[in-house]
Design an enzyme around this catalytic site. Structure first.
Site, PDB file in Angstrom:
ATOM      1  N   GLY A  15       0.821  -1.213   0.000  1.00 45.27           N
ATOM      2  CA  GLY A  15       0.000   0.000   0.000  1.00 45.27           C
ATOM      3  C   GLY A  15       0.850   1.257   0.000  1.00 45.27           C
ATOM      4  N   GLY A  17      -0.271   4.351   0.181  1.00 41.79           N
ATOM      5  CA  GLY A  17      -1.040   5.474   0.711  1.00 41.79           C
ATOM      6  C   GLY A  17      -0.208   6.231   1.737  1.00 41.79           C
ATOM      7  CD  GLU A 175     -14.600  16.563   1.837  1.00 36.89           C
ATOM      8  OE1 GLU A 175     -14.569  15.465   1.221  1.00 36.89           O
ATOM      9  OE2 GLU A 175     -13.687  16.952   2.560  1.00 36.89           O
ATOM     10  CB  ALA A 320      -4.508  12.151   5.557  1.00 32.04           C
TER      11      ALA A 320
END
Lengths: 430, 430
Positions: A15, A17, A175, A320
């Site tokens: 991954g 990310g 959003e 994040a």
């Protein structure tokens, strides 16, 4: 991929990310041979993914090739591929292409996927938003809905094409709903001849009592009012009980709607199951204090896939900054391990919570310091653009945003896809 | 879509490329009801399409929604859809979705598609470049070839993944080959651990005696030398006789190559056949002097689909400036027709010929005034950026280029697609 005893130990990171990439970068000077495996060739700045889905940004604006980011880190090899199962005892990972990668240490950071709460059949009608491909699919779906409404002769059908629902009142749902209302009200103004895009119904549906449940109640209220001002209809406290091709059921009410977007549930990557260790309700791995897996000290989990309890607060959220911190902590744990030093427990540093709502509207909560509206939006914008990887992306993203907000336009309103692979493009005009 | 006698005459324009869009805009003040039909929702700046395929630009950088371009022109309705056949006598066009559009006047400007010279089975192995979807497909194919080479253990297989061929030495083939060599030599430098991307073989294959056959011989020679300096192997005078999954046959030689790109033939849109009028060898409609179709004065053809002979020179070429001029001429013919004035013959105004080759290399021929190299490249860049539709695109495109050329990087190296529609994204990392 054989590992001879003389070569440095092999760390496999699954991954690219925030967790995987930050761990990899923090180990640049460590005596490790690192393989970074990812299904896609890019690191994705996921907090702005909804902007690609809503045509504000291009896909490459928020992504950078992993190879490019890591080109100068000589102890890393980037590999494009999909892990399908992990054997933590044999220290092997099987890939979808049939090959097998061995490891001495493993960092599993393959993130989360959509969860439909046992209703996997909803996936076909209510796509979610996790990858760039998801975003382009959603963009196509949203823009085509207005096209279909314009071409449609039947009033009921037309209303259904102009009825949009976003399921899930978390940051992504808020959003998406806010931006969708903005598109209908402003971006598409004057462009259609038979429909009025501003008449579109944009509904945000949350089963819980309020939107942005992770924020203080006061900010949830503010967010709701800001959404309503943008033209979003906010429904809380009633769950969605069915989704099909023609619409969705909210409690007892069936609403005809051709476009339903899923922003409700995330579940951990199915890869976690193959580890053979206990998972929490959302499918995440309950890790040790140093982020290693119980019973397998050479296997670590970080990012959205890790369930980390805190003695002094709620569990670490799937955001994040938390993923980056976990990634860096795994790197520190590994460095300690290689040096024979004891591992330290992971401590989450909470920088606060921010969510954007739409044009010039956001909410910010930094340790009890609360902001909403325009000022919060500037704060949100600065934080997000600052953290975008790579100078070029940052500049282009800023320009695209300045342009979008100055002109009410969205630069990326280009419908892509829909052609099957290998099929010639036929009489594509001009 | 019924047309009552009291309403203004209905002009149906098929294709929102240069010809269709320029005709539509030139009729803004005419007493016509105009429907602009296109398969995609955007006008495409096709001269820069190869930059999207080679990851220098994002798809939205070179496209603008047709609805947006025409939002203030109140006599136009934009319709997304695909025409499948035309009945010029009944004045009707059938669409793929089953509906039928009537017209009083028709402008057919649906452009060209790839032609495989009777070898349609090559299409699956050697994709061409006409639409944004084609470009993203090609980008994916080019970038994945390097990934496959890196993952590959077998040396022969690896060589085949690093062997690229572009078939066709016209402007598109030259641009693609030059840029591909630049990517292999410069952009991907340092990013791989097992392969050296600079060792990739990039071959430009042209059956005729020279590349850029529409240019003076002197500039063809210059272009060839510039290509070779960029690392392209140029093969002229030998035709490709087979293309399959594993490679291509050039004369008697079979070359293993996993990536073959088709830039050789264009054929007119199949829609032209349904008109029932004589077509030329390339499938184009031989039009009258006013660009109307013989025997059907209310039907016009413009752009790549029109075969226009000139008494004083070669046939009008299939380039953007010619398409725009034809579009504007059809508008003038229609205005004359509506006013009862005689139609004038179309006269092509040739502004010259320019082609780019790669980083800082191009050739320009303006009425015998010839340029090559860096100066020609600046000329080419200025001309292309100037003609890009819309201020925002122009600025972003310039910035992307400046960045790409300054840093040798290509901002859009993001592999998209490969996921089937409706399929959930699974454990997409990060």
């Amino acid at each position: 991929m054989d590992h001879t005893p003389a070569s440095p130990p092999h760390l496999l990171v699954i991954g690219g990310g925030f967790a995987g990439l930050w761990a990899t970068r923090a180990l640049a000077k460590s005596p490790l041979r690192i393989t970074l495996l990812d299904r896609s060739n890019h690191h994705l700045f996921q907090p702005l993914l909804y902007q690609v889905a809503t045509a504000g940004l291009s896909a490459p604006d928020i992504a950078a090739p992993l190879r490019h980011i890591l080109r100068r880190q000589r102890n890393v090899e980037v590999r494009l591929g999909e892990a399908t199962s992990i054997d933590p005892t044999a220290r092997q990972v099987a890939l979808a292409d049939g090959s097998v990668l061995g490891f001495d240490y493993l960092l599993l950071a393959s993130g989360a996927t959509h969860a439909y709460f046992g209703h996997d059949e909803w996936a076909a009608h209510a796509p979610g938003l996790k990858s760039l491909d998801d975003a382009l699919h959603l963009r196509r779906k949203l823009l085509l809905a207005f096209e279909r409404a314009e071409a449609c002769e039947d009033p009921a059908e037309r209303t259904a094409w102009l009825s949009f629902a976003v399921v899930g009142g978390g940051p992504t749902g808020v959003e998406l709903a806010g931006t969708l209302a903005e598109i209908a009200r402003h971006t598409l103004k004057d462009e259609f001849r038979r429909i009025d895009p501003a008449s579109a119904r944009v509904r945000l549906v949350e089963a819980g009592p309020r939107v942005l449940a992770s924020f203080p109640e006061e900010l949830s209220d503010k967010a709701r009012r800001q959404l309503e001002r943008l033209g979003v209809e906010v429904s809380t406290g009633v769950p969605v009980t069915a989704i099909d091709d023609g619409g969705y059921r909210l409690g007892e009410e069936y609403v005809p709607a051709r476009t339903v977007v899923w922003a409700a549930g995330v579940a951990a990557s199915p890869l976690a199951r193959s580890l053979g260790v206990p998972l929490d309700r959302a499918g995440r791995v309950s890790v040790e204090a140093d982020l290693s897996v119980p019973g397998h000290p050479h296997v670590f989990v970080a990012g959205d896939l890790a369930a980390v309890q805190r003695a002094d607060g709620p569990p670490v959220p799937g955001v994040a900054p938390a993923a980056k911190q976990m990634g860096r902590h795994v790197a520190a744990s590994l460095r300690a391990r290689l040096a024979g030093a004891p591992a330290r427990p992971f401590r989450y540093r909470d920088f606060g919570n921010l969510a954007t709502i739409g044009r010039m509207a956001a909410v910010v909560d930094v340790h009890g310091f609360k902001l909403s509206g325009l000022l919060a939006w500037w704060f949100w914008l600065a934080a997000h653009v600052f953290f975008l990887i790579g100078f070029r992306n940052r500049l282009v993203v800023l320009l695209n945003w300045a342009w979008a907000y100055w002109s009410y336009q969205r630069a990326a309103r280009i419908i892509l896809g829909g052609r099957r692979e290998g099929e010639p493009s036929g009489d594509a005009p001009g």
